[in-house]
Design a protein around this motif. Sequence first.
Motif, PDB file in Angstrom:
ATOM      1  N   ALA A 268      -1.435  -8.648   4.977  1.00  0.00           N
ATOM      2  CA  ALA A 268      -0.537  -8.487   3.831  1.00  0.00           C
ATOM      3  C   ALA A 268      -1.238  -7.808   2.659  1.00  0.00           C
ATOM      4  O   ALA A 268      -0.633  -7.021   1.925  1.00  0.00           O
ATOM      5  CB  ALA A 268       0.019  -9.840   3.412  1.00  0.00           C
ATOM      6  N   ALA A 269      -2.530  -8.087   2.481  1.00  0.00           N
ATOM      7  CA  ALA A 269      -3.263  -7.489   1.367  1.00  0.00           C
ATOM      8  C   ALA A 269      -3.368  -5.974   1.507  1.00  0.00           C
ATOM      9  O   ALA A 269      -3.408  -5.247   0.514  1.00  0.00           O
ATOM     10  CB  ALA A 269      -4.659  -8.101   1.272  1.00  0.00           C
ATOM     11  N   THR A 270      -3.395  -5.494   2.753  1.00  0.00           N
ATOM     12  CA  THR A 270      -3.518  -4.052   2.997  1.00  0.00           C
ATOM     13  C   THR A 270      -2.323  -3.293   2.456  1.00  0.00           C
ATOM     14  O   THR A 270      -2.461  -2.181   1.924  1.00  0.00           O
ATOM     15  CB  THR A 270      -3.666  -3.773   4.502  1.00  0.00           C
ATOM     16  OG1 THR A 270      -4.829  -4.447   4.988  1.00  0.00           O
ATOM     17  CG2 THR A 270      -3.777  -2.279   4.787  1.00  0.00           C
ATOM     18  N   VAL A 271      -1.133  -3.867   2.583  1.00  0.00           N
ATOM     19  CA  VAL A 271       0.089  -3.155   2.206  1.00  0.00           C
ATOM     20  C   VAL A 271       0.662  -3.642   0.881  1.00  0.00           C
ATOM     21  O   VAL A 271       1.715  -3.157   0.455  1.00  0.00           O
ATOM     22  CB  VAL A 271       1.163  -3.286   3.310  1.00  0.00           C
ATOM     23  CG1 VAL A 271       0.672  -2.684   4.611  1.00  0.00           C
ATOM     24  CG2 VAL A 271       1.554  -4.748   3.523  1.00  0.00           C
ATOM     25  N   ALA A 272      -0.009  -4.561   0.212  1.00  0.00           N
ATOM     26  CA  ALA A 272       0.559  -5.201  -0.977  1.00  0.00           C
ATOM     27  C   ALA A 272       0.973  -4.206  -2.051  1.00  0.00           C
ATOM     28  O   ALA A 272       2.000  -4.375  -2.703  1.00  0.00           O
ATOM     29  CB  ALA A 272      -0.439  -6.213  -1.545  1.00  0.00           C
ATOM     30  N   ALA A 273       0.174  -3.146  -2.239  1.00  0.00           N
ATOM     31  CA  ALA A 273       0.468  -2.180  -3.303  1.00  0.00           C
ATOM     32  C   ALA A 273       1.098  -0.895  -2.781  1.00  0.00           C
ATOM     33  O   ALA A 273       1.381   0.014  -3.563  1.00  0.00           O
ATOM     34  CB  ALA A 273      -0.800  -1.853  -4.073  1.00  0.00           C
ATOM     35  N   MET A 274       1.322  -0.810  -1.460  1.00  0.00           N
ATOM     36  CA  MET A 274       1.865   0.423  -0.882  1.00  0.00           C
ATOM     37  C   MET A 274       3.363   0.550  -1.132  1.00  0.00           C
ATOM     38  O   MET A 274       4.113  -0.413  -0.976  1.00  0.00           O
ATOM     39  CB  MET A 274       1.632   0.452   0.632  1.00  0.00           C
ATOM     40  CG  MET A 274       0.229   0.708   1.062  1.00  0.00           C
ATOM     41  SD  MET A 274       0.148   0.851   2.884  1.00  0.00           S
ATOM     42  CE  MET A 274      -1.599   1.119   3.098  1.00  0.00           C
ATOM     43  N   LYS A 275       3.787   1.759  -1.488  1.00  0.00           N
ATOM     44  CA  LYS A 275       5.207   2.046  -1.568  1.00  0.00           C
ATOM     45  C   LYS A 275       5.814   2.021  -0.159  1.00  0.00           C
ATOM     46  O   LYS A 275       5.097   2.169   0.840  1.00  0.00           O
ATOM     47  CB  LYS A 275       5.433   3.414  -2.211  1.00  0.00           C
ATOM     48  CG  LYS A 275       5.074   3.462  -3.696  1.00  0.00           C
ATOM     49  CD  LYS A 275       5.352   4.845  -4.265  1.00  0.00           C
ATOM     50  CE  LYS A 275       5.018   4.909  -5.738  1.00  0.00           C
ATOM     51  NZ  LYS A 275       5.259   6.262  -6.312  1.00  0.00           N
ATOM     52  N   PRO A 276       7.142   1.864  -0.065  1.00  0.00           N
ATOM     53  CA  PRO A 276       7.768   1.748   1.260  1.00  0.00           C
ATOM     54  C   PRO A 276       7.472   2.911   2.195  1.00  0.00           C
ATOM     55  O   PRO A 276       7.250   2.710   3.391  1.00  0.00           O
ATOM     56  CB  PRO A 276       9.260   1.650   0.932  1.00  0.00           C
ATOM     57  CG  PRO A 276       9.293   1.038  -0.433  1.00  0.00           C
ATOM     58  CD  PRO A 276       8.107   1.607  -1.157  1.00  0.00           C
ATOM     59  N   TRP A 277       7.456   4.158   1.674  1.00  0.00           N
ATOM     60  CA  TRP A 277       7.222   5.295   2.571  1.00  0.00           C
ATOM     61  C   TRP A 277       5.841   5.223   3.198  1.00  0.00           C
ATOM     62  O   TRP A 277       5.654   5.596   4.358  1.00  0.00           O
ATOM     63  CB  TRP A 277       7.412   6.629   1.842  1.00  0.00           C
ATOM     64  CG  TRP A 277       6.297   7.048   0.928  1.00  0.00           C
ATOM     65  CD1 TRP A 277       6.238   6.883  -0.417  1.00  0.00           C
ATOM     66  CD2 TRP A 277       5.077   7.715   1.299  1.00  0.00           C
ATOM     67  NE1 TRP A 277       5.057   7.397  -0.920  1.00  0.00           N
ATOM     68  CE2 TRP A 277       4.329   7.915   0.110  1.00  0.00           C
ATOM     69  CE3 TRP A 277       4.556   8.162   2.506  1.00  0.00           C
ATOM     70  CZ2 TRP A 277       3.089   8.545   0.102  1.00  0.00           C
ATOM     71  CZ3 TRP A 277       3.316   8.786   2.496  1.00  0.00           C
ATOM     72  CH2 TRP A 277       2.600   8.975   1.313  1.00  0.00           C
ATOM     73  N   MET A 278       4.860   4.720   2.439  1.00  0.00           N
ATOM     74  CA  MET A 278       3.508   4.653   2.969  1.00  0.00           C
ATOM     75  C   MET A 278       3.376   3.535   3.995  1.00  0.00           C
ATOM     76  O   MET A 278       2.653   3.681   4.984  1.00  0.00           O
ATOM     77  CB  MET A 278       2.493   4.481   1.848  1.00  0.00           C
ATOM     78  CG  MET A 278       1.063   4.442   2.348  1.00  0.00           C
ATOM     79  SD  MET A 278      -0.156   4.778   1.066  1.00  0.00           S
ATOM     80  CE  MET A 278      -0.229   6.572   1.175  1.00  0.00           C
ATOM     81  N   VAL A 279       4.082   2.437   3.795  1.00  0.00           N
ATOM     82  CA  VAL A 279       4.100   1.380   4.801  1.00  0.00           C
ATOM     83  C   VAL A 279       4.704   1.923   6.101  1.00  0.00           C
ATOM     84  O   VAL A 279       4.174   1.681   7.194  1.00  0.00           O
ATOM     85  CB  VAL A 279       4.895   0.160   4.309  1.00  0.00           C
ATOM     86  CG1 VAL A 279       4.995  -0.902   5.404  1.00  0.00           C
ATOM     87  CG2 VAL A 279       4.248  -0.436   3.062  1.00  0.00           C
ATOM     88  N   ALA A 280       5.801   2.682   5.988  1.00  0.00           N
ATOM     89  CA  ALA A 280       6.421   3.279   7.173  1.00  0.00           C
ATOM     90  C   ALA A 280       5.446   4.202   7.889  1.00  0.00           C
ATOM     91  O   ALA A 280       5.370   4.216   9.121  1.00  0.00           O
ATOM     92  CB  ALA A 280       7.681   4.049   6.771  1.00  0.00           C
ATOM     93  N   SER A 281       4.684   4.959   7.126  1.00  0.00           N
ATOM     94  CA  SER A 281       3.735   5.890   7.721  1.00  0.00           C
ATOM     95  C   SER A 281       2.578   5.161   8.387  1.00  0.00           C
ATOM     96  O   SER A 281       2.092   5.580   9.442  1.00  0.00           O
ATOM     97  CB  SER A 281       3.210   6.846   6.654  1.00  0.00           C
ATOM     98  OG  SER A 281       4.282   7.562   6.073  1.00  0.00           O
ATOM     99  N   LEU A 282       2.126   4.065   7.784  1.00  0.00           N
ATOM    100  CA  LEU A 282       1.078   3.262   8.399  1.00  0.00           C
ATOM    101  C   LEU A 282       1.557   2.684   9.725  1.00  0.00           C
ATOM    102  O   LEU A 282       0.813   2.668  10.712  1.00  0.00           O
ATOM    103  CB  LEU A 282       0.653   2.147   7.446  1.00  0.00           C
ATOM    104  CG  LEU A 282      -0.415   1.175   7.956  1.00  0.00           C
ATOM    105  CD1 LEU A 282      -1.686   1.926   8.359  1.00  0.00           C
ATOM    106  CD2 LEU A 282      -0.730   0.137   6.893  1.00  0.00           C
ATOM    107  N   LEU A 283       2.801   2.237   9.769  1.00  0.00           N
ATOM    108  CA  LEU A 283       3.361   1.738  11.030  1.00  0.00           C
ATOM    109  C   LEU A 283       3.386   2.848  12.081  1.00  0.00           C
ATOM    110  O   LEU A 283       3.116   2.600  13.264  1.00  0.00           O
ATOM    111  CB  LEU A 283       4.773   1.188  10.803  1.00  0.00           C
ATOM    112  CG  LEU A 283       4.882  -0.067   9.937  1.00  0.00           C
ATOM    113  CD1 LEU A 283       6.350  -0.417   9.708  1.00  0.00           C
ATOM    114  CD2 LEU A 283       4.154  -1.243  10.566  1.00  0.00           C
ATOM    115  N   ALA A 284       3.711   4.081  11.654  1.00  0.00           N
ATOM    116  CA  ALA A 284       3.731   5.203  12.592  1.00  0.00           C
ATOM    117  C   ALA A 284       2.347   5.472  13.156  1.00  0.00           C
ATOM    118  O   ALA A 284       2.187   5.730  14.353  1.00  0.00           O
ATOM    119  CB  ALA A 284       4.274   6.459  11.897  1.00  0.00           C
TER     120      ALA A 284
END
Length: 300
Positions: free
Chosen positions: A124-140
Amino acid sequence: MFTALFWFLAGLVPLPAAALEAAPVANRGALFRVEQGGHVAWLFGTIHVGAPDFYPFEPRLMAALREASVLALEVDPLGPQDQIARAVREHGMYQNGRGPASAELPAAYRPRLDRLLRQYGIGAATVAAMKPWMVASLLAVREFEKQGYQAELAVDAWLSQQAHARGQKVVELESVAGQMALFGRMPLADQALFLRESIDAIEDKEQAADARAILQAWMHADQAALERIAARTAADTTYSGRFVSQMLLAGRNPALADGIETLLKTQRRSVAAIGVLHLVGPGSVPELLRAKGLRVERIY
């Protein structure tokens, strides 16, 4: 098909020696020869993930790389790391204490996102400050890794590493900040929709199927398969599909073509390597270069 994101999200590390010593492989991606006035630019289609057995490339491309005075990339993944970090902070991270991205999602999507993060081993700490588009890209990125491919072995990075080792000039056709701004400028509501569609695609196994399709087409230089992928991308009516088609591909192709035309005018021998989906379908970079009066021959 999150063009040019994998480097920003996975970090930049040197390639292992195995990647440099693997046996030669068959044709990969797509290769075009562009000529005007005795000057030649080779145009190669990349993907932004890789595997050790991708390298080195087939002899014609390797010869073109050795003979070129300049290698042109969308962006140089081995360029100044502070610029990459600054672009990530500016366009990919919340600046005002807002977040996390899950707060932008409808309630039903939040546990689904949490499950995927756990599935991919993302804290959770990895994505805590990420905007939604960046979370989507990390999942990709993690979905490609699940298929056995790694962002740190991306084609762009291998090409850049080889060029720098030869003392060859590397130029950028775009900028990290410019690429990431395409995403960062999306309203948060649209970014949330982008993330929702990514969650749906992963859970429905659609993202895995798309990853396999583009990787197989690239690995075998399958012209027909690449054209089918381009047609399917253009026909995708989802928000993320329209964003990829209109903003990441069609919207960037004219400037990429202009950059390659300039490269051709100033360099007798050069290589330009850009995402393979920029080289196929209507309005592709080769099509735009032909419209400029340049001689463009598809090699594979």
